[in-house]
Design an enzyme around this catalytic site. Sequence first.
Site, PDB file in Angstrom:
ATOM      1  N   ASP A  74       0.074   4.958  -3.339  1.00  0.00           N
ATOM      2  CA  ASP A  74       0.862   4.417  -4.778  1.00  0.00           C
ATOM      3  C   ASP A  74       2.034   3.724  -4.439  1.00  0.00           C
ATOM      4  OD1 ASP A  74       1.754   4.444  -7.227  1.00  0.00           O
ATOM      5  OD2 ASP A  74       2.385   6.544  -7.459  1.00  0.00           O
TER       6      ASP A  74
ATOM      7  N   ASN B 261       4.040   2.287  -7.046  1.00  0.00           N
ATOM      8  CA  ASN B 261       5.190   2.260  -8.002  1.00  0.00           C
ATOM      9  C   ASN B 261       5.269   3.466  -8.715  1.00  0.00           C
ATOM     10  OD1 ASN B 261       2.800   2.670  -9.594  1.00  0.00           O
ATOM     11  ND2 ASN B 261       3.034   0.986 -10.885  1.00  0.00           N
TER      12      ASN B 261
ATOM     13  N   ASP C 181       3.731   5.751 -10.138  1.00  0.00           N
ATOM     14  CA  ASP C 181       3.057   6.573 -11.253  1.00  0.00           C
ATOM     15  C   ASP C 181       2.022   7.534 -10.912  1.00  0.00           C
ATOM     16  OD1 ASP C 181       0.827   4.896 -10.593  1.00  0.00           O
ATOM     17  OD2 ASP C 181       0.676   4.026 -12.292  1.00  0.00           O
TER      18      ASP C 181
ATOM     19  N   ASP D  67      -2.475   1.959  -5.873  1.00  0.00           N
ATOM     20  CA  ASP D  67      -2.423   0.641  -6.253  1.00  0.00           C
ATOM     21  C   ASP D  67      -2.428  -0.371  -5.246  1.00  0.00           C
ATOM     22  OD1 ASP D  67       0.325   0.645  -5.790  1.00  0.00           O
ATOM     23  OD2 ASP D  67       0.634   1.531  -7.450  1.00  0.00           O
TER      24      ASP D  67
ATOM     25  N   GLU E   2     -26.243  -2.005  -1.332  1.00  0.00           N
ATOM     26  CA  GLU E   2     -26.170  -0.428  -1.502  1.00  0.00           C
ATOM     27  C   GLU E   2     -27.481  -0.024  -2.262  1.00  0.00           C
ATOM     28  OE1 GLU E   2     -24.302   3.621  -3.347  1.00  0.00           O
ATOM     29  OE2 GLU E   2     -24.993   1.918  -4.395  1.00  0.00           O
TER      30      GLU E   2
ATOM     31  N   ASP F 243     -18.582   8.333  -1.951  1.00  0.00           N
ATOM     32  CA  ASP F 243     -19.719   8.863  -2.325  1.00  0.00           C
ATOM     33  C   ASP F 243     -20.210  10.295  -1.864  1.00  0.00           C
ATOM     34  OD1 ASP F 243     -20.329   7.151  -4.631  1.00  0.00           O
ATOM     35  OD2 ASP F 243     -21.564   5.948  -3.470  1.00  0.00           O
TER      36      ASP F 243
HETATM   37  C1  GLC Z   1     -22.982   3.486  -6.372  1.00  0.00           C
HETATM   38  C2  GLC Z   1     -21.509   3.813  -6.044  1.00  0.00           C
HETATM   39  C3  GLC Z   1     -21.147   5.092  -6.631  1.00  0.00           C
HETATM   40  C4  GLC Z   1     -21.499   4.954  -8.417  1.00  0.00           C
HETATM   41  C5  GLC Z   1     -22.929   4.488  -8.662  1.00  0.00           C
HETATM   42  C6  GLC Z   1     -23.013   4.111 -10.110  1.00  0.00           C
HETATM   43  O1  GLC Z   1     -23.932   4.527  -5.791  1.00  0.00           O
HETATM   44  O2  GLC Z   1     -21.141   3.932  -4.814  1.00  0.00           O
HETATM   45  O3  GLC Z   1     -20.014   5.391  -6.623  1.00  0.00           O
HETATM   46  O4  GLC Z   1     -21.285   6.154  -8.990  1.00  0.00           O
HETATM   47  O5  GLC Z   1     -23.127   3.467  -7.646  1.00  0.00           O
HETATM   48  O6  GLC Z   1     -22.283   2.730 -10.120  1.00  0.00           O
HETATM   49 CA    CA Z   2       0.694   3.201  -9.070  1.00  0.00          CA
END
Ligand code: GLC
Ligand code: CA
Length: 559
Positions: free
Chosen positions: A22, A24, A26, A30, A259, A333
């Site tokens: 972070d 800034n 908050d 970022d 993916e 994930d």
């Molecule tokens: C992919 C992403 C995951 C997301 C899912 C839906 O598996 O890596 O984080 O929740 O897609 O977009």
């Molecule tokens: Ca921030």
Amino acid sequence: MAKTPWYKEMAIYQIWVRSFCDGNGDGIGDLWGVLSKLDYIQRLGVDAIWFSPLYPSPNADFGYDISDYKNIHPDYGDLELFKQVLDGAHQRGLRVFMDLVVNHSSDEHPWFLESKKGKDNPYHDYYYWRPGREIRGLRRPPNNWTSLFEGGAWEYDKDLDEYYLHLFAKKQPDLNMHNPRVRQEVKDILRFWLDLGVDGFREDVVTFIAKAEGLPDCHPWIPIGNGMKYYSNLPQAHEFLMEFKRDVLDRYDCFTVGESPMTTPETALRYVTEGEEQVLDEMIAFSHMEADCLATDMIRRPFNLRKMKKAFTDWQMKLQGKAWNALYIENHDHPRIISRYGSERYHDESGKMLAAMYILQRGTPFIYQGQEIGMTNLRLRSTEQYPDVMTQNAVRLLSKILPKKQVLKTIQEGARDNARSPVQWSAEKNAGFTTGEPWFTVNDNYTVINAAAQEEDPDSLLDFYRRLLRFRKEHPVVLWGDYVEHMPESKDLYVYERNYEGKKLLVICSFTDKQLRFEAPGGVELEEKALVLGNYETNFVIANGFTTRPYELRVYLFG
Ligand code: GLC
Ligand code: CA
């Protein structure tokens, strides 16, 4: 422009920005924070950064629900700041990849808001809107598919008297990629970022982007992901990707990694086999991440090394000579790897062993923020403290069959929130992640596990990652060598070799605290001077073998 194989030699660092750093105060990570850590990333020895979504998003799925594809979330900065990060990265020899999430958008995206306005709205067909069915006098969804994140796959809209499809959360309506106008939008998005200077994309659930004609019912019925055979790996998914490649990607010198949940090497090869039909450079697989669970992290099982080895070897062997692997053991994930496949007790030993275990295979290694310092799972006291939509869905489902305590244990072990706690930069307050109130719990162990402490220590996990990545770059046998596994039947040891132009690399990994006798495979003479990497100080060899210490790693280089 012809594709150059630069992507094969690179290593990638993944940033899930909200928890990275972070800048800034908050409490939310970022791009100011990223800017301040570019030197750190460069020093790690990676060649690129992949950003999980940075776009404006209502955060129903922390950025994987996008409401504006051509902008930066105000929490993270703006386009100008992004440009500074991009330039800063490029100056340091780091490429930058964006996450492309076009299977679905946010339900707050203007396209979706328009699409709800009426059946004749030009955006209506951007999504899968369908009338319900009447079954025994009751209104029912258009088919029996279930989502992966939140109950049924259809959500009803009263005004339209229609349902929309969402394979993930309710706030993630699926985009209708069969509509040429949607594909045009995707190509515009690709061009927008490429013209800005980004170097490629990680393409989210890319094998789901085509749906079967008529969206038929699926049998037998299952409560999560029902219908998958009608939307996973359809031939049109490949066609759409080919269109993106021909019309856009081929015109830039860029990289793409897809993916693909549930994918096998055989299905992945349809997309990544080098040659005319190739539409992606690499594919992110899942099977090696299922050695301590059943299909999802939320159905826990004892760790089974043979399952893990089988998965790695399967991908290594089947892609050999045909395609390039994406290598990873952590991302946003999945829970933290030391807590899963390693040992929190033998933290550094198992962390180093796991690092070498996958980085020395054939492919492009990905390193997820905090992995390089060995961050571990959180253990929060109640399931409500885990904010992720998928986790909360699991809590709902598991609570129907398991006692409360068991549900909490499953969540503690399986939640992907484990990977999303703030990065532990130092022993200062809030692990040096923020000067404000962190948006999510910092793991208590930050006083011990943090980057600053490891910077000082030449024997740290962080330093080991740096050495490992350097070693990979300096040794063609790691980059290009063939892969051969030894002792596949062992339940505790993972042993493989790589061979290239007369050089042989032998990697020996123990996944146990037990002492075991290891004997070198035939034709190999273990000499102490051939040892190039390890996680213990002394490395005696007795009768061409040794007794393993907890989570021991030894890497020998011959020839
Ligand atoms: C992919 C992403 C995951 C997301 C899912 C839906 O598996 O890596 O984080 O929740 O897609 O977009
Ligand atoms: Ca921030």
